[in-house]
Scaffold this active site. Structure first.
Site, PDB file in Angstrom:
ATOM      1  N   CYS A 127      15.777 -17.711  -5.702  1.00 28.81           N
ATOM      2  CA  CYS A 127      14.636 -17.187  -6.287  1.00 28.81           C
ATOM      3  C   CYS A 127      14.268 -15.995  -5.492  1.00 28.81           C
ATOM      4  O   CYS A 127      14.324 -15.493  -4.273  1.00 28.81           O
ATOM      5  CB  CYS A 127      13.358 -18.181  -6.106  1.00 28.81           C
ATOM      6  N   CYS A 134       7.759 -21.692   0.644  1.00 30.60           N
ATOM      7  CA  CYS A 134       8.881 -22.295  -0.233  1.00 30.60           C
ATOM      8  C   CYS A 134      10.541 -22.201   0.311  1.00 30.60           C
ATOM      9  O   CYS A 134      10.589 -21.089   0.598  1.00 30.60           O
ATOM     10  CB  CYS A 134       8.666 -21.940  -1.746  1.00 30.60           C
ATOM     11  N   CYS A 351      11.720 -28.194  -3.350  1.00 32.20           N
ATOM     12  CA  CYS A 351      12.281 -27.336  -4.018  1.00 32.20           C
ATOM     13  C   CYS A 351      13.220 -26.429  -2.669  1.00 32.20           C
ATOM     14  O   CYS A 351      12.479 -25.894  -1.726  1.00 32.20           O
ATOM     15  CB  CYS A 351      11.372 -26.242  -4.277  1.00 32.20           C
TER      16      CYS A 351
HETATM   17  N1  SAH Z   1       9.072 -20.693  -9.693  1.00 34.65           N
HETATM   18  C1  SAH Z   1       8.381 -21.808 -10.118  1.00 34.65           C
HETATM   19  C2  SAH Z   1       8.939 -22.969  -9.910  1.00 34.65           C
HETATM   20  C3  SAH Z   1       9.121 -23.235  -8.687  1.00 34.65           C
HETATM   21  S1  SAH Z   1       8.984 -25.015  -7.753  1.00 34.65           S
HETATM   22  C4  SAH Z   1       6.972 -21.761  -9.846  1.00 34.65           C
HETATM   23  O1  SAH Z   1       6.711 -21.198  -8.868  1.00 34.65           O
HETATM   24  O2  SAH Z   1       6.038 -22.550 -10.339  1.00 34.65           O
HETATM   25  C5  SAH Z   1       7.747 -25.990  -8.533  1.00 34.65           C
HETATM   26  C6  SAH Z   1       6.326 -26.343  -7.578  1.00 34.65           C
HETATM   27  O3  SAH Z   1       6.917 -26.510  -6.420  1.00 34.65           O
HETATM   28  C7  SAH Z   1       5.782 -24.730  -7.434  1.00 34.65           C
HETATM   29  O4  SAH Z   1       4.425 -25.179  -7.772  1.00 34.65           O
HETATM   30  C8  SAH Z   1       6.029 -24.496  -5.867  1.00 34.65           C
HETATM   31  O5  SAH Z   1       5.071 -23.434  -5.528  1.00 34.65           O
HETATM   32  C9  SAH Z   1       6.028 -25.800  -5.248  1.00 34.65           C
HETATM   33  N2  SAH Z   1       6.705 -25.913  -3.926  1.00 34.65           N
HETATM   34  C10 SAH Z   1       7.524 -25.279  -3.492  1.00 34.65           C
HETATM   35  N3  SAH Z   1       7.985 -25.414  -2.230  1.00 34.65           N
HETATM   36  C11 SAH Z   1       7.001 -26.402  -2.200  1.00 34.65           C
HETATM   37  C12 SAH Z   1       7.136 -27.526  -0.814  1.00 34.65           C
HETATM   38  N4  SAH Z   1       7.823 -27.321   0.252  1.00 34.65           N
HETATM   39  N5  SAH Z   1       6.153 -28.444  -0.922  1.00 34.65           N
HETATM   40  C13 SAH Z   1       5.462 -28.616  -1.983  1.00 34.65           C
HETATM   41  N6  SAH Z   1       5.605 -27.895  -3.097  1.00 34.65           N
HETATM   42  C14 SAH Z   1       6.313 -26.787  -3.069  1.00 34.65           C
END
Ligand code: SAH
Length: 370
Positions: A127, A134, A351
């Protein structure tokens, strides 16, 4: 020869699959194997609807045709599972999939006590948006996925479920990558998921989650489809959001929320906001009040997400009690709020977490970047 297709979806599927087998287009492929249109429909149907694992399993096709197709490298799957973990409660399965060029992406199946089977799929390898909390963002961007590389993640879990008489009820684009940064391929994958002659999943059972790309939200509002929109908000103001989400420098919150209002006005559909609960960062009562002021009175829904710690350990998740206090403030202000059930912690289901374990190089790159 003209291909008879189901609204172009079948044609798009073939275009990609035959290119992988070294043909310039579906016409050349059909001519080479002397395939009549009904044979093409059989092949597509076997993969997209009947969920066959492999061309060799499609007994409606003559045996020598199956052998010839397989020999030529025509394959149903653009992704190959390299590791599939199942959580101890049996409700979550996480797959790590390898693409033809060696890149890896993740997808997760969540079985909610048999009443919903949700698959979370990736839209990109890596990404580009580098959200600080993330795991995928920490490792950087590798490349865009093609439509069937996205679709085949869902196909894999659909096939697994079908073995026990179950089916996918929901697909969410919440895996690796930013779906709106790969807009056209994601829309093609949505068309493949939705095709009534193929996979057959209703639009309302699909959710696209975005980091908040304003121009694409406007474009999506004009698609005229009932796919759900989720926005990763994660903060009640620009200061907090900007500190952890670089995208906020390009699209500040006022602009983002204006786009959400336009979306609701145009589609009359609800917007879902995701808010990952980070201890001491965005989870205080003041943050909750600020968020409530921002979101109340609209066709909005907030999803509070318990945080899954990432390999670099820079953030920690809020305590459960803090999450419920936060939810109570939103609730009192009339903002519909749910707390997301946490699943698959024991199998690194958030993720980018599994890939971060298996591809240590990705982690190393992230280390260099900061
Ligand atoms: N790029 C998209 C999809 C990404 S993942 C977006 O930003 O929405 C989907 C969700 O998971 C997003 O809201 C992201 O912020 C969240 N996310 C990412 N890492 C995470 C983690 N370690 N714990 C909980 N949620 C997380």
């Amino acid at each position: 020869m003209k291909l008879e297709t189901s609204g172009g979806v079948q044609a798009a599927w073939f275009a990609e699959k035959v290119r992988r087998a070294g043909f310039p287009d579906a016409e050349a492929f059909a001519a080479h194997f002397r395939l009549k249109p009904y044979r093409l429909r059989q092949i597509y149907r076997a993969a997209a609807k009947e969920l066959a694992a492999d061309i060799g399993d499609v007994t409606t096709l003559p045996k020598d045709l199956r052998a010839a197709l397989a020999e030529r490298g025509f394959s149903f799957d653009a992704v190959v599972p390299v590791e599939v973990r199942r959580s101890s409660d049996g409700q979550t399965s996480k797959g790590l999939f390898r693409l033809a060029d060696g890149n890896e992406v993740e997808a997760v199946l969540m079985e909610h006590h048999g009443d919903r089977n949700t698959v979370c799929i990736s839209s990109q390898a890596g990404c580009a948006f580098a959200c600080a909390f993330c795991a995928t963002g920490q490792a950087g961007f590798a490349r865009q996925l093609e439509p069937t590389e996205i679709f085949d993640q869902a196909r894999y879990f659909a096939r697994e479920l079908a073995a026990t008489g179950k089916r996918i009820t929901n697909v969410v684009f919440m895996g690796m990558g930013e779906p709106f940064h790969n807009y056209d391929a994601v829309m093609e994958a949505v068309a493949l998921l939705n095709d009534p002659h193929g996979f057959g999943l209703g639009h309302r059972h699909i959710t696209i989650s975005t980091v908040g790309l304003v121009d694409k939200i406007d474009r999506f509002a004009g698609e005229g489809i009932q796919v759900n929109l989720a926005i990763s908000l994660h903060a009640p103001n620009d200061e907090v959001r900007g500190a952890m989400m670089p995208v906020n420098r390009k699209f500040a919150m006022a602009e983002l929320l204006a786009a959400c209002e336009r979306y609701v006005a145009k589609t009359n559909r609800k917007v879902f906001f995701e808010y990952v609960m980070l201890a001491g960062v965005n989870d205080t009562q003041e943050h909750a009040q600020q968020l409530a002021r921002l979101l109340s009175g609209h066709l909005y829904h907030v999803n509070l997400i318990p945080y899954n710690t990432t390999p670099d350990g820079a953030f920690s998740g809020s305590e459960a009690a803090q999450i419920w206090r936060f939810a109570a403030v939103l609730d009192a202000a009339g903002v519909p709020t749910t707390v997301r059930q946490n699943m698959g912690r024991d199998i690194a289901a958030a993720c980018g977490q599994l890939r971060a374990e298996t591809q240590p190089k990705a982690r190393f790159r992230a280390g260099l970047k900061r």
